[in-house]
Structure formats: structure tokens, C-alpha cells
Scaffold this motif. Structure first.
Motif, PDB file in Angstrom:
ATOM      1  N   ILE A   1      -3.178   4.863   1.363  1.00  0.00           N
ATOM      2  CA  ILE A   1      -3.537   4.848   2.786  1.00  0.00           C
ATOM      3  C   ILE A   1      -4.276   6.129   3.163  1.00  0.00           C
TER       4      ILE A   1
ATOM      5  N   LEU B   1       1.201   3.422   8.376  1.00  0.00           N
ATOM      6  CA  LEU B   1      -0.205   3.601   8.734  1.00  0.00           C
ATOM      7  C   LEU B   1      -0.349   4.542   9.925  1.00  0.00           C
TER       8      LEU B   1
ATOM      9  N   LYS C   1       0.843  -1.194   0.000  1.00  0.00           N
ATOM     10  CA  LYS C   1       0.000   0.000   0.000  1.00  0.00           C
ATOM     11  C   LYS C   1       0.884   1.252   0.000  1.00  0.00           C
ATOM     12  N   THR C   2       0.575   2.206  -0.863  1.00  0.00           N
ATOM     13  CA  THR C   2       1.319   3.463  -0.883  1.00  0.00           C
ATOM     14  C   THR C   2       0.746   4.434   0.147  1.00  0.00           C
ATOM     15  N   ARG C   3       1.519   5.460   0.473  1.00  0.00           N
ATOM     16  CA  ARG C   3       1.016   6.483   1.402  1.00  0.00           C
ATOM     17  C   ARG C   3      -0.232   7.162   0.847  1.00  0.00           C
TER      18      ARG C   3
ATOM     19  N   ALA D   1      -2.708  -5.110   7.683  1.00  0.00           N
ATOM     20  CA  ALA D   1      -1.299  -4.769   7.578  1.00  0.00           C
ATOM     21  C   ALA D   1      -0.452  -6.026   7.419  1.00  0.00           C
TER      22      ALA D   1
ATOM     23  N   SER E   1       3.336  -5.867   7.435  1.00  0.00           N
ATOM     24  CA  SER E   1       4.734  -5.761   7.876  1.00  0.00           C
ATOM     25  C   SER E   1       4.848  -4.679   8.942  1.00  0.00           C
TER      26      SER E   1
ATOM     27  N   GLN F   1       7.031  -2.249   8.931  1.00  0.00           N
ATOM     28  CA  GLN F   1       7.201  -0.963   8.261  1.00  0.00           C
ATOM     29  C   GLN F   1       5.855  -0.387   7.841  1.00  0.00           C
ATOM     30  N   GLU F   2       4.953  -1.255   7.384  1.00  0.00           N
ATOM     31  CA  GLU F   2       3.625  -0.760   7.022  1.00  0.00           C
ATOM     32  C   GLU F   2       2.888  -0.226   8.236  1.00  0.00           C
TER      33      GLU F   2
END
Length: 419
Positions: free
Chosen positions: A111, A133, A106-108, A124, A126, A128-129
Motif C-alpha cells: 500500500i 489504507l 494487500k500488505t502495508r 478495497a 474489507s 479492516q483494509e
């Protein structure tokens, strides 16, 4: 129930002749049965009667907004994996509080859009994700509801390209380490950790992998609640298969029993993400025979649909039944191929099928899932039309593309103009 049947020797979708549609809008085209979608959705949902549940249709399987609007009218939510699918779901009238957003990348921007829309939950994948988020939610002054996708390492016994629940797959977080990730997420200031999610693969024809995964998820939920994390949702994903050829597919009631037996009396809202199971046999691809060829060792039927229209045979060597729109007793063993300049452009190889003459029509069956959704413009071929049938009427829900559609987003750079 079969929604594509012969009446007086001609194939119909519900009460509408496929020959009539072909004569009026040309070929190739996808045609879907509204009654098939309606009956399948209701049967799936009713199998879980008495339990809190949300049925989120997997948009990637059949993303036309006409189809999504039909499902929205039945109370369906949406399982999305991109900002484009979010836009489609919202335009179709799906309640944002029934939308779950999955996917590893998912890109910013995506999101941000989903937070603004007020979707139910992000799945979610990961650590990092989780950080992204949390950061995007904080910027907007919102709270992001999340589930974490768990990789339960359950073998779905399906094609390796559509297996998603083994350790070697890119999806989710290992069940052995995910509890730590839940604790981490619970400590972030703009996240509400409310669900666990798993999806082990597609085109499953056995309920036992679902039951195995559900048992693992239930055990995890109990552990997380003991950690003080209030899990409200168990998202079991999708994956229940369909009959393409001779597969024996579990009934919705058998699937539900396997899940519910594993869940027991756990107080939880269940989320399911069926896609192919609702859409696959709700649609066929109608194509016209252009030419016949005999190479001396092979017979070929050259049709006007190609791998750009239906990629699954070329991509997965997948089987799709092929029937004549006009019944005939004549048979032939042949390859059904399209016009694209690739040896891999085929819909069937060495298939014993009805011998349809030039200008006759074939219906490629079980094409409602991952047919039009995976279509492309390869060889600069306009994509096919899509039609939704309800009873004795049909509705064009996507017009056939034109050459202007193909070049519309393109431009010639200034230094090449006026030469």
C-alpha cells in the motif's frame, strides 16, 4: 483472426517461423504475437467508443514487462494484485494514473509503495483494509483514492476455481451490506471514495452475468450518490473468455452493448480489467518430443515442457489445443506428458493429435494467459524463455533461466561450510 498459421507446411507466428526460433534458442519457449495483442486491445477499447473508459490489463495473466510495454504504448493501464506487479507496470512505462490495485490481502508495504507511486485507485475488499489504507495514507500525508469491491452474488457460470462473484467466494463485500461500508469509508480522514468495483469470475462465455452485475452496480451508484458520496468510476473487472476448444465467445461489441445498455446515460468513467481475453490466444508454448512410449494400453509423447511450464491442465484439467509445428496427416491417440515426477504432469490426456516423431515440435495453443505467469521451478527446472514476435522478427523478452538462477538466492549456512 488467427496469428499462428501454417506457411508451406510449417507453423508461423505472424511472419516468423516457430521452427526457426526453436533451432536458435531451444525449447521449451513461449511465443507471443504483438499484432494479436494490438488488435485485441484496440477492438476491446473501440467497442466502448464515445464513453469515458480506462482499459487496465490484468497483469497476472501475462506479466512480462515486454508485453506490458507494448500495451502501455497502446494506452493501456494495469490491474495489479501485488507490489511486484506494480513494479512491473511502472518499469514497463504504464501511467500510474491508469493503475488500479485489487486483491484481498494487500500488505502495508505494498500500500505504501502504491501510494508513493500515485496510482489511480485501490479496490478495497474489507473494513479492516479501509482502516489500513487510511492509516498509511495519513502517515504519508497523502489521500488514497479507493473503490470498494462489491460481491454482487451473480453466478458467472464458469469453473468454480475462477468464480469470484458469489457469496461463498472470498472476494469483495456483500451487496446487501456494502452501502454501510461506503458510508464508513467516506468518514475516514485520508480516503477519497470514488469508485465501485466488481469482478465476478474468469473465462465467461455469456454476457448476461456481466449485464446482471452492471445493473446491480448502477443501482448502487445511484444510492451512494443520494448518500452524498460522489462516485466517479465504475470498475467492471474482467472475465470475458476466449476460445480454447469449441467455446462460442461473445464479440467485444456484444460485451460492450450488454454493459452500456445496463449503464445507460449514467455519468461515469468505466474501468475494465481484461487479461485472458487479450493475452490467451496471443501466445503458444512450443515444446519438443523427447521420447515416445507404449505401455500396451496407452501411448505417450514425452515432451520437454511440463506442468511447471504450463500448470493449467494439471490444476484445472484445462484443455489446450496441440498442433504440430510441421503439418502431418498421421494421427495418434495419446497422452502428452512432461519429465516431472508426478502422474499429474500432463498437457493432454487421451488426445487425438498429430503423430509427431521424436525431436519434432508441438505448439500448445491458447497459452498466453496464465502460462508463464504460473510457471514454477518445480523439480529444479529452469523456466522457459519468452519471445515476442512482430512481423518477421522475434525478440527474446525473457531469457531461459540457468541453474545459477535457481540457486542464486540461496546460501549454505556458516555452520555447514568447510566441513
Amino acid at each position: 483472426m488467427d496469428y499462428f498459421t501454417y506457411q508451406n507446411g510449417t507453423m508461423y507466428c505472424e511472419d516468423t517461423s516457430l521452427e526457426q526460433i526453436a533451432s536458435e534458442i531451444g525449447t521449451p519457449f513461449y511465443v507471443y504475437s504483438a499484432k494479436s495483442f494490438t488488435d485485441s486491445f484496440n477492438t476491446f477499447s473501440n467497442a466502448f467508443e464515445g464513453r469515458e473508459r480506462i482499459i487496465c490489463f490484468a497483469v497476472k495473466s501475462c506479466p512480462n514487462i515486454g508485453i506490458l510495454s507494448l500495451l502501455a504504448s497502446l494506452g493501456a493501464g494495469a490491474d495489479i494484485v501485488s507490489g511486484g506487479e506494480l513494479d512491473r507496470a511502472l518499469k514497463a512505462g504504464i501511467n500510474p494514473q491508469k493503475i488500479v490495485f485489487a486483491g484481498v490481502g494487500k500488505t502495508r508495504q505494498e500500500i505504501h509503495e502504491a501510494l508513493e507511486a500515485g496510482i489511480l485507485m485501490f479496490n478495497a475488499e474489507s473494513e479492516q483494509e479501509l482502516d489500513v489504507l487510511n492509516d498509511e495514507a495519513r502517515k504519508l500525508g497523502k489521500r488514497a483514492k479507493i473503490a470498494i469491491r462489491v460481491n454482487p452474488n451473480v453466478d458467472p457460470k464458469t469453473h468454480p476455481y475462477i468464480s469470484t462473484g458469489l457469496k461463498k467466494n472470498k472476494f469483495g463485500i456483500s451487496v446487501e451490506t456494502v452501502r454501510e461500508q461506503f458510508r464508513y469509508a467516506a468518514g475516514l480522514d485520508s480516503l477519497d471514495v470514488e469508485g465501485v468495483h466488481c469482478h465476478i469470475g474468469s473465462q465467461l462465455t455469456d454476457v448476461s452475468p456481466f449485464a446482471d452485475a452492471a445493473k446491480i452496480m448502477v443501482s448502487l451508484i445511484k444510492d451512494l450518490r443520494a448518500d452524498g458520496i460522489n462516485i466517479k468510476y465504475l470498475d467492471m473487472g474482467g472475465g470475458l473468455g476466449i476460445t480454447y476448444k469449441d467455446e462460442t465467445v461473445p464479440k467485444h461489441e456484444d460485451y460492450a452493448k450488454a454493459i452500456l445498455d445496463a449503464v445507460g446515460d449514467l455519468d461515469i468513467t468505466l474501468i475494465f480489467e481484461p487479461g485472458r481475453n487479450l493475452s490467451g490466444n496471443a501466445g503458444v508454448l512450443v515444446t519438443r518430443v523427447l521420447y515416445t512410449k507404449d505401455s500396451g494400453t496407452k501411448h505417450f509423447k514425452v515432451v520437454d515442457a511440463a506442468m511447471n511450464d504450463l500448470a493449467r491442465p494439471s490444476l484445472y484439467d484445462a484443455y489446450h489445443g496441440i498442433k504440430p509445428v510441421y503439418e502431418t496427416e498421421n494421427r495418434i491417440t495419446c497422452d502428452v506428458v512432461g519429465p516431472i515426477c508426478e502422474t499429474g504432469d500432463f498437457l493432454a490426456r487421451d488426445r487425438d493429435i498429430a503423430d509427431v516423431p521424436v525431436d519434432g515440435l508441438y505448439a500448445v495453443l491458447s497459452a498466453g494467459a496464465y502460462g508463464m505467469s504460473m510457471a514454477s521451478n518445480y523439480n529444479s527446472r529452469p523456466r522457459a524463455a519468452e519471445v515476442l514476435v512482430s512481423g518477421g522478427k522475434y525478440y527474446i523478452i525473457r531469457r531461459r533461466e540457468t541453474y545459477a538462477d535457481l540457486t542464486g538466492p540461496e546460501s549454505v549456512p556458516a555452520f555447514l561450510r568447510n566441513r
